[in-house]
Scaffold this motif. Structure first.
Motif, PDB file in Angstrom:
ATOM      1  N   TYR A   8       0.824  -1.207   0.000  1.00  0.00           N
ATOM      2  CA  TYR A   8       0.000   0.000   0.000  1.00  0.00           C
ATOM      3  C   TYR A   8       0.858   1.256   0.000  1.00  0.00           C
ATOM      4  O   TYR A   8       0.552   2.230  -0.691  1.00  0.00           O
ATOM      5  N   THR A   9       1.938   1.250   0.752  1.00  0.00           N
ATOM      6  CA  THR A   9       2.831   2.409   0.794  1.00  0.00           C
ATOM      7  C   THR A   9       3.398   2.700  -0.585  1.00  0.00           C
ATOM      8  O   THR A   9       3.393   3.855  -1.034  1.00  0.00           O
ATOM      9  N   GLN A  13       2.625   6.077  -2.718  1.00  0.00           N
ATOM     10  CA  GLN A  13       3.727   6.973  -3.071  1.00  0.00           C
ATOM     11  C   GLN A  13       3.910   7.111  -4.575  1.00  0.00           C
ATOM     12  O   GLN A  13       4.377   8.145  -5.042  1.00  0.00           O
ATOM     13  N   ASN A  14       3.532   6.106  -5.338  1.00  0.00           N
ATOM     14  CA  ASN A  14       3.664   6.163  -6.791  1.00  0.00           C
ATOM     15  C   ASN A  14       2.412   6.688  -7.480  1.00  0.00           C
ATOM     16  O   ASN A  14       2.354   6.742  -8.703  1.00  0.00           O
ATOM     17  N   GLY A  15       1.398   7.047  -6.714  1.00  0.00           N
ATOM     18  CA  GLY A  15       0.192   7.613  -7.291  1.00  0.00           C
ATOM     19  C   GLY A  15      -0.730   6.593  -7.921  1.00  0.00           C
ATOM     20  O   GLY A  15      -1.628   6.953  -8.679  1.00  0.00           O
ATOM     21  N   ALA A  16      -0.533   5.320  -7.637  1.00  0.00           N
ATOM     22  CA  ALA A  16      -1.379   4.279  -8.223  1.00  0.00           C
ATOM     23  C   ALA A  16      -2.696   4.134  -7.481  1.00  0.00           C
ATOM     24  O   ALA A  16      -3.708   3.781  -8.084  1.00  0.00           O
ATOM     25  N   LEU A  17      -2.700   4.386  -6.177  1.00  0.00           N
ATOM     26  CA  LEU A  17      -3.910   4.313  -5.355  1.00  0.00           C
ATOM     27  C   LEU A  17      -4.022   5.563  -4.495  1.00  0.00           C
ATOM     28  O   LEU A  17      -3.015   6.117  -4.073  1.00  0.00           O
ATOM     29  N   SER A  18      -5.244   5.970  -4.247  1.00  0.00           N
ATOM     30  CA  SER A  18      -5.485   7.082  -3.329  1.00  0.00           C
ATOM     31  C   SER A  18      -5.635   6.522  -1.911  1.00  0.00           C
ATOM     32  O   SER A  18      -5.902   5.327  -1.743  1.00  0.00           O
ATOM     33  N   PRO A  19      -5.510   7.374  -0.899  1.00  0.00           N
ATOM     34  CA  PRO A  19      -5.733   6.894   0.467  1.00  0.00           C
ATOM     35  C   PRO A  19      -7.100   6.236   0.645  1.00  0.00           C
ATOM     36  O   PRO A  19      -7.213   5.212   1.321  1.00  0.00           O
ATOM     37  N   ASN A  20      -8.130   6.798   0.026  1.00  0.00           N
ATOM     38  CA  ASN A  20      -9.464   6.217   0.180  1.00  0.00           C
ATOM     39  C   ASN A  20      -9.600   4.872  -0.522  1.00  0.00           C
ATOM     40  O   ASN A  20     -10.349   4.004  -0.067  1.00  0.00           O
ATOM     41  N   GLU A  21      -8.898   4.667  -1.610  1.00  0.00           N
ATOM     42  CA  GLU A  21      -8.928   3.363  -2.259  1.00  0.00           C
ATOM     43  C   GLU A  21      -8.278   2.315  -1.350  1.00  0.00           C
ATOM     44  O   GLU A  21      -8.783   1.198  -1.227  1.00  0.00           O
ATOM     45  N   ILE A  22      -7.195   2.677  -0.716  1.00  0.00           N
ATOM     46  CA  ILE A  22      -6.540   1.763   0.217  1.00  0.00           C
ATOM     47  C   ILE A  22      -7.449   1.481   1.401  1.00  0.00           C
ATOM     48  O   ILE A  22      -7.609   0.330   1.814  1.00  0.00           O
ATOM     49  N   ARG A  23      -8.092   2.516   1.926  1.00  0.00           N
ATOM     50  CA  ARG A  23      -9.003   2.337   3.049  1.00  0.00           C
ATOM     51  C   ARG A  23     -10.160   1.413   2.663  1.00  0.00           C
ATOM     52  O   ARG A  23     -10.579   0.572   3.450  1.00  0.00           O
ATOM     53  N   ALA A  24     -10.660   1.549   1.432  1.00  0.00           N
ATOM     54  CA  ALA A  24     -11.758   0.681   0.977  1.00  0.00           C
ATOM     55  C   ALA A  24     -11.303  -0.776   0.911  1.00  0.00           C
ATOM     56  O   ALA A  24     -12.060  -1.685   1.279  1.00  0.00           O
ATOM     57  N   LEU A  25     -10.081  -1.010   0.455  1.00  0.00           N
ATOM     58  CA  LEU A  25      -9.554  -2.370   0.401  1.00  0.00           C
ATOM     59  C   LEU A  25      -9.417  -2.986   1.789  1.00  0.00           C
ATOM     60  O   LEU A  25      -9.455  -4.208   1.940  1.00  0.00           O
ATOM     61  N   PRO A  30     -14.014   6.015   4.276  1.00  0.00           N
ATOM     62  CA  PRO A  30     -13.178   7.023   3.616  1.00  0.00           C
ATOM     63  C   PRO A  30     -12.940   8.210   4.538  1.00  0.00           C
ATOM     64  O   PRO A  30     -13.679   8.439   5.485  1.00  0.00           O
ATOM     65  N   ARG A  31     -11.900   8.954   4.234  1.00  0.00           N
ATOM     66  CA  ARG A  31     -11.621  10.160   5.005  1.00  0.00           C
ATOM     67  C   ARG A  31     -11.811  11.375   4.104  1.00  0.00           C
ATOM     68  O   ARG A  31     -11.739  11.274   2.864  1.00  0.00           O
ATOM     69  N   ASP A  32     -12.055  12.516   4.695  1.00  0.00           N
ATOM     70  CA  ASP A  32     -12.202  13.750   3.924  1.00  0.00           C
ATOM     71  C   ASP A  32     -10.929  14.000   3.129  1.00  0.00           C
ATOM     72  O   ASP A  32      -9.819  13.829   3.637  1.00  0.00           O
ATOM     73  N   GLU A  33     -11.094  14.419   1.895  1.00  0.00           N
ATOM     74  CA  GLU A  33      -9.988  14.740   0.992  1.00  0.00           C
ATOM     75  C   GLU A  33      -9.039  13.558   0.792  1.00  0.00           C
ATOM     76  O   GLU A  33      -7.857  13.744   0.544  1.00  0.00           O
ATOM     77  N   GLY A  34      -9.554  12.350   0.885  1.00  0.00           N
ATOM     78  CA  GLY A  34      -8.731  11.160   0.726  1.00  0.00           C
ATOM     79  C   GLY A  34      -8.695  10.614  -0.682  1.00  0.00           C
ATOM     80  O   GLY A  34      -8.156   9.540  -0.909  1.00  0.00           O
TER      81      GLY A  34
END
Length: 52
Positions: A8-9, A13-25, A30-34
């Motif tokens: 996930y890191t 860091q490479n822009g392949a996933l957003s924080p919210n996509e990781i959280r969904a997995l 989701p978090r605000d502005e994620g």
């Protein structure tokens, strides 16, 4: 757990996933502005995004 966190890191860091996509997995809310994708600095042109 460690391997998943490292995966996930790297994806974040490479822009392949957003924080919210990781959280969904991980079945997390989701978090605000994620829905932001990071851009590695070495992928920018003179420190700026290149528009197409």
């Amino acid at each position: 757990m460690k391997a998943r966190a490292e995966f996930y890191t790297k994806q974040l860091q490479n822009g392949a996933l957003s924080p919210n996509e990781i959280r969904a997995l991980e079945d997390m809310n989701p978090r605000d502005e994620g829905d932001v994708y990071l851009r590695p600095m070495n992928m920018l042109h003179n420190g700026r995004e290149v528009s197409s």
